[in-house]
Design a protein around this motif. Structure first.
Motif, PDB file in Angstrom:
ATOM      1  N   PRO A  55       0.778  -1.241   0.000  1.00 49.58           N
ATOM      2  CA  PRO A  55       0.000   0.000   0.000  1.00 49.58           C
ATOM      3  C   PRO A  55       0.809   1.289   0.000  1.00 49.58           C
ATOM      4  O   PRO A  55       0.300   2.328  -0.417  1.00 49.58           O
ATOM      5  N   LYS A  56       2.069   1.251   0.434  1.00 50.31           N
ATOM      6  CA  LYS A  56       2.868   2.475   0.519  1.00 50.31           C
ATOM      7  C   LYS A  56       4.006   2.517  -0.494  1.00 50.31           C
ATOM      8  O   LYS A  56       4.831   3.424  -0.464  1.00 50.31           O
ATOM      9  N   LEU A  57       4.033   1.543  -1.408  1.00 46.74           N
ATOM     10  CA  LEU A  57       5.133   1.458  -2.364  1.00 46.74           C
ATOM     11  C   LEU A  57       5.147   2.681  -3.285  1.00 46.74           C
ATOM     12  O   LEU A  57       4.174   2.958  -3.980  1.00 46.74           O
ATOM     13  N   GLU A  58       6.275   3.397  -3.278  1.00 49.79           N
ATOM     14  CA  GLU A  58       6.451   4.581  -4.115  1.00 49.79           C
ATOM     15  C   GLU A  58       7.523   4.388  -5.176  1.00 49.79           C
ATOM     16  O   GLU A  58       7.475   5.016  -6.223  1.00 49.79           O
ATOM     17  N   VAL A  59       8.506   3.524  -4.880  1.00 44.77           N
ATOM     18  CA  VAL A  59       9.627   3.318  -5.796  1.00 44.77           C
ATOM     19  C   VAL A  59       9.826   1.815  -5.998  1.00 44.77           C
ATOM     20  O   VAL A  59       9.995   1.076  -5.033  1.00 44.77           O
ATOM     21  N   LEU A  60       9.805   1.397  -7.265  1.00 45.07           N
ATOM     22  CA  LEU A  60      10.054   0.003  -7.617  1.00 45.07           C
ATOM     23  C   LEU A  60      11.206  -0.051  -8.609  1.00 45.07           C
ATOM     24  O   LEU A  60      11.177   0.617  -9.643  1.00 45.07           O
ATOM     25  N   LYS A  61      12.225  -0.850  -8.256  1.00 47.70           N
ATOM     26  CA  LYS A  61      13.380  -1.058  -9.133  1.00 47.70           C
ATOM     27  C   LYS A  61      13.521  -2.554  -9.374  1.00 47.70           C
ATOM     28  O   LYS A  61      13.697  -3.319  -8.429  1.00 47.70           O
ATOM     29  N   VAL A  62      13.415  -2.950 -10.622  1.00 47.29           N
ATOM     30  CA  VAL A  62      13.611  -4.351 -11.004  1.00 47.29           C
ATOM     31  C   VAL A  62      14.644  -4.330 -12.124  1.00 47.29           C
ATOM     32  O   VAL A  62      14.366  -3.835 -13.216  1.00 47.29           O
ATOM     33  N   LYS A  63      15.820  -4.864 -11.841  1.00 45.95           N
ATOM     34  CA  LYS A  63      16.944  -4.706 -12.753  1.00 45.95           C
ATOM     35  C   LYS A  63      17.670  -6.029 -12.947  1.00 45.95           C
ATOM     36  O   LYS A  63      17.759  -6.836 -12.023  1.00 45.95           O
ATOM     37  N   LYS A  64      18.153  -6.228 -14.161  1.00 41.27           N
ATOM     38  CA  LYS A  64      18.995  -7.383 -14.494  1.00 41.27           C
ATOM     39  C   LYS A  64      18.315  -8.707 -14.173  1.00 41.27           C
ATOM     40  O   LYS A  64      18.859  -9.558 -13.470  1.00 41.27           O
ATOM     41  N   THR A  65      17.099  -8.870 -14.691  1.00 42.70           N
ATOM     42  CA  THR A  65      16.359 -10.120 -14.546  1.00 42.70           C
ATOM     43  C   THR A  65      16.081 -10.688 -15.931  1.00 42.70           C
ATOM     44  O   THR A  65      16.483 -10.117 -16.936  1.00 42.70           O
ATOM     45  N   GLN A  66      15.346 -11.767 -15.971  1.00 47.41           N
ATOM     46  CA  GLN A  66      14.899 -12.369 -17.234  1.00 47.41           C
ATOM     47  C   GLN A  66      13.439 -12.007 -17.520  1.00 47.41           C
ATOM     48  O   GLN A  66      12.775 -12.652 -18.319  1.00 47.41           O
ATOM     49  N   LEU A  67      12.950 -10.967 -16.875  1.00 44.24           N
ATOM     50  CA  LEU A  67      11.570 -10.518 -16.996  1.00 44.24           C
ATOM     51  C   LEU A  67      11.260 -10.077 -18.426  1.00 44.24           C
ATOM     52  O   LEU A  67      11.902  -9.182 -18.958  1.00 44.24           O
ATOM     53  N   LYS A  68      10.271 -10.743 -19.063  1.00 45.21           N
ATOM     54  CA  LYS A  68       9.873 -10.400 -20.431  1.00 45.21           C
ATOM     55  C   LYS A  68       8.583  -9.591 -20.463  1.00 45.21           C
ATOM     56  O   LYS A  68       8.369  -8.791 -21.358  1.00 45.21           O
ATOM     57  N   ASN A  69       7.706  -9.824 -19.514  1.00 45.90           N
ATOM     58  CA  ASN A  69       6.469  -9.064 -19.390  1.00 45.90           C
ATOM     59  C   ASN A  69       5.916  -9.288 -17.995  1.00 45.90           C
ATOM     60  O   ASN A  69       6.440 -10.085 -17.243  1.00 45.90           O
ATOM     61  N   PHE A  70       4.864  -8.580 -17.663  1.00 48.65           N
ATOM     62  CA  PHE A  70       4.224  -8.770 -16.365  1.00 48.65           C
ATOM     63  C   PHE A  70       2.789  -8.301 -16.468  1.00 48.65           C
ATOM     64  O   PHE A  70       2.387  -7.674 -17.444  1.00 48.65           O
ATOM     65  N   VAL A  71       2.024  -8.622 -15.457  1.00 50.44           N
ATOM     66  CA  VAL A  71       0.593  -8.317 -15.440  1.00 50.44           C
ATOM     67  C   VAL A  71       0.306  -7.410 -14.255  1.00 50.44           C
ATOM     68  O   VAL A  71       0.815  -7.625 -13.162  1.00 50.44           O
ATOM     69  N   LEU A  72      -0.513  -6.402 -14.488  1.00 48.23           N
ATOM     70  CA  LEU A  72      -1.001  -5.583 -13.388  1.00 48.23           C
ATOM     71  C   LEU A  72      -2.300  -6.195 -12.887  1.00 48.23           C
ATOM     72  O   LEU A  72      -3.174  -6.520 -13.685  1.00 48.23           O
TER      73      LEU A  72
END
Length: 192
Positions: free
Chosen positions: A72-89
């Motif tokens: 609920p309080k997340l303001e900053v998200l950093k996702v770096k150097k992964t194998q992430l191709k897509n994601f779903v909200l």
């Protein structure tokens, strides 16, 4: 584990999971997790109700745990150097995310409804495989900084023309057509 507001955790090669107790610290506001050999973020992430900043560098991760969006309080998200191709909200309310850094991944697309993140002021999508942005991004009217360096953009995404608050735009090393380069120069005074 002592109560605190920040935690940096880098797993050693022989560790196969994150220590579960870190996910039950009610005071934790900033968390950085590094693990080159793991492939996921535990479901316990949703327990961190006061988390404001989450930085992930989980080398084998191919999916972003959707429970991240329930913080609920997340303001900053950093996702770096992964194998992430897509994601779903997920459906429903999203966090009040202001800054999102998804650089150095394998992203080929963003969710069609990515524009639901209307509080975004800074977005870094550099070093991915994106060739467009979803039209819904036009709703991210608070966006001030956008980095699309090193992607596969050939045409200017529609939403770029809609953002009036944009003060920093980085588009280097994309295979723009000459016509698109001209449009970008006329609108943003960017030379390639």
């Amino acid at each position: 584990m002592a109560s605190g507001t920040s935690l940096f955790l880098k797993l050693k090669k022989n560790q196969s999971s994150f220590p579960r107790e870190i996910f039950f610290n009610p005071y934790l506001e900033h968390l950085e997790l590094f693990a080159d050999h793991l492939d996921s973020l535990p479901d316990e992430i949703h327990e961190l109700k006061n988390l404001k900043t989450l930085s992930l560098q989980i080398g084998m991760m191919t999916e972003l745990n959707p429970l991240v969006w329930s913080l609920p309080k997340l303001e900053v998200l950093k996702v770096k150097k992964t194998q992430l191709k897509n994601f779903v909200l997920p459906e429903g309310n999203l966090s009040l995310l202001k800054k999102c850094f998804l650089s150095h991944n394998q992203l080929e697309s963003l969710p069609e409804d990515f524009g639901r993140l209307t509080y975004l002021s800074e977005l870094d999508l550099s070093q991915n495989k994106l060739n467009t942005l979803p039209p819904s991004m036009a709703h991210a009217t608070l966006l001030k900084r956008l980095n699309l360096d090193h992607n596969q953009m050939t045409t200017v995404p529609y939403c770029l023309w809609q953002w009036k608050n944009l003060s920093h735009l980085s588009l280097d090393d994309n295979p723009w057509t000459q016509q698109e380069r001209q449009k970008l120069f006329e609108r943003f005074k960017i030379w390639f």
